[in-house]
Design an enzyme around this catalytic site. Structure first.
Site, PDB file in Angstrom:
ATOM      1  N   HIS A   1       0.865  -1.302   0.027  1.00  0.00           N
ATOM      2  CA  HIS A   1       0.035   0.088  -0.112  1.00  0.00           C
ATOM      3  C   HIS A   1       0.700   1.385   0.212  1.00  0.00           C
ATOM      4  O   HIS A   1       0.326   2.265  -0.386  1.00  0.00           O
ATOM      5  CB  HIS A   1      -1.038  -0.069   1.174  1.00  0.00           C
ATOM      6  CG  HIS A   1      -2.164   0.818   1.050  1.00  0.00           C
ATOM      7  ND1 HIS A   1      -2.324   1.632   0.295  1.00  0.00           N
ATOM      8  CD2 HIS A   1      -3.600   0.434   1.454  1.00  0.00           C
ATOM      9  CE1 HIS A   1      -3.703   2.105   0.181  1.00  0.00           C
ATOM     10  NE2 HIS A   1      -4.258   1.244   0.732  1.00  0.00           N
TER      11      HIS A   1
ATOM     12  N   ASP B   1      -1.978   2.425  -4.442  1.00  0.00           N
ATOM     13  CA  ASP B   1      -2.906   2.748  -3.830  1.00  0.00           C
ATOM     14  C   ASP B   1      -4.313   1.698  -4.446  1.00  0.00           C
ATOM     15  O   ASP B   1      -4.130   1.034  -5.337  1.00  0.00           O
ATOM     16  CB  ASP B   1      -3.544   3.840  -4.108  1.00  0.00           C
ATOM     17  CG  ASP B   1      -2.481   5.214  -3.626  1.00  0.00           C
ATOM     18  OD1 ASP B   1      -2.194   4.838  -2.446  1.00  0.00           O
ATOM     19  OD2 ASP B   1      -2.202   6.216  -4.167  1.00  0.00           O
TER      20      ASP B   1
END
Length: 481
Positions: A454, A458
């Site tokens: 992450h 995204d």
């Protein structure tokens, strides 16, 4: 007379210069063994330090260090020596086979000479990178002089011993206490325990605890103010090994861990502890993919090529999707994100020796026949434990398929650092779906799960990549354009 004096002076200066160079090279030998071996011994070739004699009784010789054959290698094993002591060696000849954290690599000589001494013989394990494993000489008559040779263990061994003309002063109680806990003077590392209290440890102790997955909150420190020291971690590990003894009458066998399994374990722990994973899953309809494969394989048989597998088509689709969504073809570098121009796909291969991930380079630019041929060659190399560093280094994305070989419906793979994503492929299963004119039809669907870092990818970017991947899988002819 003047000429004679000049000749004597020149000889004296030359000898003094050689003695000075000999001492300087001898003092820097550990540095040569570590840095030159690490940087230059990347393709199975021996990088030899070329010092002068390290002692008055030893002739000029070369000390061969354990090379670093991969970015993650910190130690290696000697599988077997192909040369024995006294053998003559020439440039390009294989000296021994080294078992690294990835594969077994042949170690070649770069210079002509004689193998005078083997420090670590067949089967020697856990030899640190840079540690001396053998010595070669240029002259055959010098071999016998290394019969009892022992490699220096540290740079301190090269330094001349200081004369002890005076007895060492007796340490006071305060000095002994300070020397007993040198780590207490280091910067303390803090960690919050479950109870909310702070746990203090030295940096060395914290690093050792992290490497062995030891919770600091469960250890009572013996240093000043309860500081956890390295010795406390070692005692905990020793006690744990003792406590792991099975109950009487319980049958068991202890299987030694191979080098690759140790490294794989450490990297997986590092990945799960430091990379914030999240997972995205889609079901892709593969009827057209299966049909295309059925049309291409007869052509492969006719041309003598390898049969194309579903996994080969998945690799190609993943590579093309990375070209469309390059954000997923990146690595987290702390201060920046590195986005790669090359699309190099690692393919997970399970073998008796452990898990290997050989790489298909520039998979987005290669045809399906080429990918199929490379994957099968690399898989065979992995099973034979004969992968070279160039066969597995430089990957930017990984594909792991447990569906076709094992029938696993769906799973979540662990990101392979320093990459930022890995694709997990499950098995195809038939489902009833709505068709035309209010009718129902049967279709084959395959699950695909993308594990993402992450910090780099995204959620929307990961979803965009899966959308592109699914489009290629469900319209496979577009991959041929």
């Amino acid at each position: 007379m003047a000429i004679l004096m000049l000749s004597v002076l020149s000889t004296s200066l030359t000898q003094t210069s050689r003695n000075y160079i000999s001492k300087r090279v001898s003092s820097y030998r550990p540095l040569i063994s570590d840095s030159r071996v690490n940087s230059l011994f990347l393709r199975g070739q021996v990088v030899q330090a070329r010092p002068f004699s390290s002692g008055a009784d030893l002739p000029p010789h070369q000390e061969i260090g354990m090379p670093s054959l991969s970015p993650t290698m910190t130690e290696g094993n000697i599988a077997k020596w192909l040369k024995k002591e006294g053998d003559k060696v020439a440039p390009g000849e294989v000296l021994c086979e080294v078992e690294t954290d990835k594969a077994t690599v042949e170690m070649e000589s770069m210079e002509e000479g004689y193998l005078a001494k083997i420090i670590h013989g067949d089967g020697a394990k856990e030899i640190k990178v840079g540690e001396i494993i053998a010595v070669t000489v240029e002259e055959e008559e010098d071999i016998a002089k290394f019969k009892d040779y022992k490699a220096p263990t540290s740079s301190a061994s090269d330094a001349p011993a200081e004369p002890k003309s005076h007895p060492e002063p007796t340490e006071s109680k305060e000095e002994k206490a300070a020397a007993k806990a040198p780590e207490a003077n280091a910067t303390r590392a803090e960690e919050a325990s479950h109870s909310g209290d702070r746990v203090f440890s030295s940096p060395v102790a914290k690093k050792l605890a992290e490497d062995n997955s030891v919770p600091l909150s469960s250890i009572k420190g013996t240093g000043p103010d309860g500081l956890i020291l390295k010795a406390d971690i070692e005692d905990y590990l020793a006690k744990g090994a003792k406590d792991s003894t099975p109950a009487p009458g319980l049958g068991y066998v202890d299987l030694p861990n191979t080098q690759i399994r140790k490294v794989t374990a450490n990297r997986l722990v590092q990945s799960k502890q430091t990379i914030p994973h999240y997972y995205l899953t889609v079901d892709t309809r593969v009827d057209k993919l299966i049909k295309l494969r059925g049309q291409l394989n007869p052509l492969q048989d006719t041309s003598g090529g390898k049969k194309i597998s579903i996994n080969d088509l998945v690799i190609k689709a993943a590579a093309l999707a990375l070209r469309k969504v390059p954000e997923c073809n990146s690595s987290w570098m702390d201060d920046f994100i590195r986005q790669y121009h090359n699309v190099n796909i690692n393919v997970a291969v399970q073998t008796d020796h452990g898990l290997f991930v050989p790489v298909v380079r520039d998979a987005d630019k290669k045809g399906l026949a080429t990918i199929a041929d490379e994957v099968k060659q690399l898989a065979q190399k992995a099973k034979d434990n004969s992968l070279k560093p160039e066969d597995y280094e430089g990957g930017t994305f990984t594909v792991s398929n447990l569906g076709g070989p094992f029938g696993i419906k769906q799973f979540c793979a662990i990101v392979n650092p320093p990459q930022s994503a890995i694709l997990a492929i499950g098995s195809a299963e038939k489902k009833v779906v709505p068709g035309a004119d209010s009718q129902f039809e049967v279709g084959s669907f395959m699950s695909a799960t993308l594990s993402c870092d992450h910090r780099v990818i995204d959620g929307a970017i990961g979803a965009e990549w899966l959308k592109a991947f699914k489009r290629y899988i469900e319209n496979p002819t577009s991959m041929l354009l």
